[in-house]
Motif scaffolding. Structure first.
Motif, PDB file in Angstrom:
ATOM      1  N   LYS A 246      31.805  27.571  46.010  1.00 21.04           N
ATOM      2  CA  LYS A 246      31.740  29.025  46.105  1.00 21.04           C
ATOM      3  C   LYS A 246      32.719  29.532  47.166  1.00 21.04           C
ATOM      4  O   LYS A 246      33.437  30.504  46.942  1.00 21.04           O
ATOM      5  N   LEU A 247      32.740  28.877  48.315  1.00 22.67           N
ATOM      6  CA  LEU A 247      33.672  29.267  49.375  1.00 22.67           C
ATOM      7  C   LEU A 247      35.119  29.080  48.933  1.00 22.67           C
ATOM      8  O   LEU A 247      35.985  29.895  49.249  1.00 22.67           O
ATOM      9  N   ALA A 248      35.376  28.027  48.174  1.00 22.11           N
ATOM     10  CA  ALA A 248      36.732  27.780  47.672  1.00 22.11           C
ATOM     11  C   ALA A 248      37.147  28.883  46.694  1.00 22.11           C
ATOM     12  O   ALA A 248      38.300  29.323  46.707  1.00 22.11           O
ATOM     13  N   ALA A 249      36.218  29.330  45.866  1.00 25.51           N
ATOM     14  CA  ALA A 249      36.526  30.413  44.930  1.00 25.51           C
ATOM     15  C   ALA A 249      36.834  31.699  45.691  1.00 25.51           C
ATOM     16  O   ALA A 249      37.762  32.442  45.329  1.00 25.51           O
ATOM     17  N   LEU A 250      36.082  31.978  46.742  1.00 26.03           N
ATOM     18  CA  LEU A 250      36.348  33.158  47.561  1.00 26.03           C
ATOM     19  C   LEU A 250      37.709  33.051  48.247  1.00 26.03           C
ATOM     20  O   LEU A 250      38.448  34.028  48.333  1.00 26.03           O
ATOM     21  N   ALA A 251      38.023  31.864  48.726  1.00 24.67           N
ATOM     22  CA  ALA A 251      39.324  31.657  49.372  1.00 24.67           C
ATOM     23  C   ALA A 251      40.456  31.891  48.374  1.00 24.67           C
ATOM     24  O   ALA A 251      41.461  32.530  48.695  1.00 24.67           O
ATOM     25  N   ALA A 252      40.290  31.390  47.172  1.00 23.91           N
ATOM     26  CA  ALA A 252      41.310  31.578  46.136  1.00 23.91           C
ATOM     27  C   ALA A 252      41.490  33.063  45.808  1.00 23.91           C
ATOM     28  O   ALA A 252      42.613  33.526  45.596  1.00 23.91           O
ATOM     29  N   ALA A 253      40.397  33.803  45.807  1.00 24.92           N
ATOM     30  CA  ALA A 253      40.483  35.243  45.545  1.00 24.92           C
ATOM     31  C   ALA A 253      41.277  35.949  46.649  1.00 24.92           C
ATOM     32  O   ALA A 253      42.094  36.830  46.369  1.00 24.92           O
TER      33      ALA A 253
ATOM     34  N   SER B 247      48.218  44.824  54.499  1.00 21.95           N
ATOM     35  CA  SER B 247      47.008  44.392  53.787  1.00 21.95           C
ATOM     36  C   SER B 247      47.127  42.934  53.351  1.00 21.95           C
ATOM     37  O   SER B 247      46.144  42.191  53.368  1.00 21.95           O
ATOM     38  N   ALA B 248      48.325  42.521  52.967  1.00 22.27           N
ATOM     39  CA  ALA B 248      48.540  41.131  52.568  1.00 22.27           C
ATOM     40  C   ALA B 248      48.275  40.198  53.747  1.00 22.27           C
ATOM     41  O   ALA B 248      47.682  39.128  53.581  1.00 22.27           O
ATOM     42  N   LYS B 249      48.684  40.624  54.925  1.00 28.34           N
ATOM     43  CA  LYS B 249      48.444  39.808  56.123  1.00 28.34           C
ATOM     44  C   LYS B 249      46.947  39.675  56.388  1.00 28.34           C
ATOM     45  O   LYS B 249      46.461  38.593  56.715  1.00 28.34           O
ATOM     46  N   LYS B 250      46.205  40.762  56.207  1.00 28.86           N
ATOM     47  CA  LYS B 250      44.747  40.722  56.399  1.00 28.86           C
ATOM     48  C   LYS B 250      44.091  39.773  55.400  1.00 28.86           C
ATOM     49  O   LYS B 250      43.178  39.021  55.746  1.00 28.86           O
ATOM     50  N   GLU B 251      44.548  39.822  54.155  1.00 31.42           N
ATOM     51  CA  GLU B 251      44.001  38.923  53.129  1.00 31.42           C
ATOM     52  C   GLU B 251      44.347  37.468  53.439  1.00 31.42           C
ATOM     53  O   GLU B 251      43.537  36.574  53.220  1.00 31.42           O
ATOM     54  N   GLU B 252      45.538  37.234  53.944  1.00 35.78           N
ATOM     55  CA  GLU B 252      45.943  35.866  54.302  1.00 35.78           C
ATOM     56  C   GLU B 252      45.069  35.340  55.441  1.00 35.78           C
ATOM     57  O   GLU B 252      44.668  34.175  55.440  1.00 35.78           O
ATOM     58  N   ILE B 253      44.755  36.196  56.396  1.00 33.61           N
ATOM     59  CA  ILE B 253      43.867  35.800  57.504  1.00 33.61           C
ATOM     60  C   ILE B 253      42.471  35.498  56.964  1.00 33.61           C
ATOM     61  O   ILE B 253      41.847  34.508  57.358  1.00 33.61           O
ATOM     62  N   ALA B 254      41.981  36.330  56.033  1.00 33.47           N
ATOM     63  CA  ALA B 254      40.676  36.081  55.421  1.00 33.47           C
ATOM     64  C   ALA B 254      40.683  34.748  54.665  1.00 33.47           C
ATOM     65  O   ALA B 254      39.713  33.987  54.714  1.00 33.47           O
ATOM     66  N   TYR B 255      41.797  34.469  53.984  1.00 26.79           N
ATOM     67  CA  TYR B 255      41.946  33.189  53.275  1.00 26.79           C
ATOM     68  C   TYR B 255      41.845  32.008  54.252  1.00 26.79           C
ATOM     69  O   TYR B 255      41.109  31.057  54.019  1.00 26.79           O
ATOM     70  N   LEU B 256      42.583  32.105  55.340  1.00 28.68           N
ATOM     71  CA  LEU B 256      42.555  31.021  56.322  1.00 28.68           C
ATOM     72  C   LEU B 256      41.169  30.845  56.938  1.00 28.68           C
ATOM     73  O   LEU B 256      40.738  29.714  57.205  1.00 28.68           O
ATOM     74  N   ASN B 257      40.470  31.947  57.147  1.00 28.30           N
ATOM     75  CA  ASN B 257      39.106  31.873  57.675  1.00 28.30           C
ATOM     76  C   ASN B 257      38.177  31.169  56.699  1.00 28.30           C
ATOM     77  O   ASN B 257      37.316  30.376  57.102  1.00 28.30           O
ATOM     78  N   ARG B 258      38.308  31.456  55.410  1.00 27.82           N
ATOM     79  CA  ARG B 258      37.481  30.781  54.392  1.00 27.82           C
ATOM     80  C   ARG B 258      37.779  29.281  54.354  1.00 27.82           C
ATOM     81  O   ARG B 258      36.865  28.472  54.241  1.00 27.82           O
TER      82      ARG B 258
END
Length: 51
Positions: free
Chosen positions: A8-15, A31-42
């Protein structure tokens, strides 16, 4: 159970990663930078959860 949560966490990271790519293509770099940070956090969550 643990593996299911990791998936589930991997799916969220992929999103997050997908959103970051789309935002970059649209030219919304902030916004892309914020999403990239969220990806790295996941990814970090997955690493800490699985170990």
């Amino acid at each position: 159970m643990k593996l299911g949560k990791a998936y589930k966490l991997a799916a969220l990271a992929a999103a997050h990663k997908t959103r970051a790519i789309v935002l970059l293509e649209r030219g919304d770099h902030d916004s892309a930078k914020k999403e990239e940070i969220a990806y790295l956090n996941r990814i970090e969550e997955i690493r800490l959860f699985v170990v």
